[in-house]
Design a protein around this motif. Structure first.
Motif, mmCIF file in Angstrom:
data_model
loop_
_atom_site.group_PDB
_atom_site.id
_atom_site.type_symbol
_atom_site.label_atom_id
_atom_site.label_comp_id
_atom_site.label_asym_id
_atom_site.label_seq_id
_atom_site.Cartn_x
_atom_site.Cartn_y
_atom_site.Cartn_z
ATOM 1 N N SER A 160 0.851 -1.204 0.000
ATOM 2 C CA SER A 160 0.000 0.000 0.000
ATOM 3 C C SER A 160 0.880 1.246 0.000
ATOM 4 C CB SER A 160 -0.915 -0.007 1.231
ATOM 5 O OG SER A 160 -1.662 -1.203 1.262
ATOM 6 N N ARG A 190 -3.349 -5.073 7.091
ATOM 7 C CA ARG A 190 -4.062 -3.819 6.867
ATOM 8 C C ARG A 190 -5.014 -3.914 5.676
ATOM 9 N NH1 ARG A 190 -4.842 0.293 10.274
ATOM 10 N NH2 ARG A 190 -5.729 2.010 9.100
ATOM 11 N N THR A 191 -4.488 -4.391 4.553
ATOM 12 C CA THR A 191 -5.301 -4.417 3.338
ATOM 13 C C THR A 191 -6.027 -5.758 3.255
ATOM 14 O OG1 THR A 191 -3.629 -3.008 2.337
ATOM 15 C CG2 THR A 191 -5.203 -4.048 0.842
ATOM 16 N N ASP A 210 -3.911 -2.505 -5.397
ATOM 17 C CA ASP A 210 -3.359 -2.959 -4.119
ATOM 18 C C ASP A 210 -4.094 -4.253 -3.752
ATOM 19 O OD1 ASP A 210 -1.921 -2.971 -1.782
ATOM 20 O OD2 ASP A 210 -3.180 -1.489 -0.753
HETATM 21 MG MG LIG Z 1 -1.604 -2.953 2.478
#
Ligand SMILES: [Mg+2]
Ligand SMILES: Nc1nc2c(ncn2[C@@H]2O[C@H](COP(=O)(O)OP(=O)(O)OP(=O)(O)O)[C@@H](O)[C@H]2O)c(=O)[nH]1
Length: 392
Positions: A160, A190-191, A210
């Motif tokens: 990211s 996170r993603t 992403d």
């Molecule tokens: Mg990420």
């Protein structure tokens, strides 16, 4: 006649730690025992690439009175050392007793890339974006094909952040806010789903996608990665939904598949977990080499991130040689020569000419690959009637 005893040597300071502030001033801290009145801090600067070859280019001595300052010193960045050059800096700390005897030294080495001024940063990035648009990517985009590039890699390697870095570089503005959520260090993943970031290139755009982390490259993960490379995946697709449904969408009727990928590898992970990373990269490369119809390889390059932290932490060795060695190792296991060592720019940072160059070399390489025979490129030639809104 009385024999005078030699004054005792004080113990060497321990726990020497340095924090580099944004303006490159240093917070230096340490611990010390015994009858010590003073510390002597010797700071030396060597031009990157000449370290280990002899005399420093700049050197400074700082004295720290223990009673007044304890075991800490704030060292401003010397005005006579140009920040526009990359430097290796060594700090040598000795304790001094009341008798004037010095301890053995505690040592630490730091290194960093050149730093451009704010004006030079936007000018350099602007010029590189224009060159990229005109000379590298125009032939592909002129044919009205929207380039779709996947960002893939293990957890917290900087996927990211790379999207945000490219966004700042393309806009020649390092003050832009993050477009993609990054993970605070050490936290959970996170993603969670794919997220597109469209970046302007002249009157056209490139979409970077992403993706959630592909961490352990077991058979299941390899299949999911294979699926991700082979079909269009709607925005927000989660890793577990990337089942091996290649057969259902071989011709990409629900949208266009991606053209190429950037594999994101943190240089810190490479340094600290090399066995694991070697296996990971080899398996990832296997998926790319056998991606579409098992005859033509899927185009990819590697972004080796955390260049800043890697250079900073190299000890007792020329940091640039250590970086080159790491890049050579990644090339060997990722089965590609196209590995670029970068620092993902954070909001408000200043650019480095070296990092700008690596970033745009990576992009130029990516722009070459699809035109040179990506299987998806062949499909797209027949599927250009598809509305781009279906292409994600
Ligand atoms: Mg990420
Ligand atoms: N110093 C430095 N930190 C970086 C760099 N790239 C990423 N980071 C930091 O590394 C951490 C992870 O970055 P992310 O971009 O969230 O990584 P990710 O691969 O997207 O993580 P997941 O989505 O959880 O898989 C964040 O704290 C970033 O600020 C870099 O080049 N240099």
């Amino acid at each position: 006649m009385a024999v005078l005893s030699k004054p005792a040597q004080p113990a060497k300071p321990t726990g020497l730690k340095v924090t580099v502030r944004a303006d490159k001033s240093l917070e230096v801290r340490w611990e010390a025992d015994g009858e010590i009145v003073m510390f002597v801090l010797d700071q030396r600067f060597y031009q990157m690439g000449t370290f280990g070859w002899g005399k420093p280019d700049h050197s400074f001595v700082h004295e720290v009175n223990r009673e007044e300052n304890g075991c800490a010193k704030l060292v401003p960045f010397p005005a006579t050392v140009p920040k526009t050059q990359p430097w290796v800096m060594t700090l040598t700390l000795k304790a001094k007793s009341q008798d004037g005897v010095l301890s053995d030294p505690a040592e630490i080495q730091l290194a960093w890339d050149d730093e451009q001024t704010e004006g030079a940063t936007s000018k350099d990035l602007y010029q590189r974006s224009i060159n990229f648009e005109r000379n590298q990517v125009a032939p592909f985009l002129q044919a009205k094909r929207k380039l779709k590039i996947l960002l893939i890699g293990g957890q917290h390697h900087g996927k990211s952040s790379l999207g945000n870095h490219l966004d700042r570089c393309f806009h020649s503005d390092l003050k832009r806010f993050d477009q993609l959520d990054q993970a605070p260090a050490g936290t959970d993943e996170r993603t969670m789903g794919t997220k597109s970031l469209k970046l302007p290139v002249g009157s056209n755009e490139i979409t970077f996608i992403d993706t959630p982390a592909f961490s352990a490259m077991d058979e299941e993960t390899m299949k999911r990665l294979h699926t991700l490379l082979s079909i269009h995946t709607p925005e927000g697709t989660r890793r577990q939904n990337l089942t091996d449904n290649l057969e259902q969408d071989t011709w990409g009727f629900s949208g266009k598949p991606p053209h190429a990928a950037i594999v994101v590898v943190s240089l810190l992970h490479w340094r600290d977990q090399q066995d694991e990373m070697q296996k990971y990269l080899r398996k990832t490369a296997d998926v790319f080499k056998n991606a579409s119809w098992k005859t033509v390889e899927f185009p990819y390059v590697v972004a080796a991130t955390h260049r800043d932290e890697f250079l900073k932490d190299v000890q007792k060795e020329d940091p640039m040689s250590a970086l080159q060695k790491a890049v050579a190792g990644i090339k060997k296991f990722a089965l590609t020569d196209h590995v670029y060592a970068i620092t993902n720019y954070k909001r408000g940072s200043l650019a480095s000419a070296a990092v700008n160059e690596e970033t745009f070399d990576l992009l130029a390489q990516l722009a070459q690959v699809p035109a040179a025979g990506c299987p998806n490129f062949v499909i797209l030639a027949t599927l250009d009637f598809l509305d781009d809104s279906t292409a994600g």
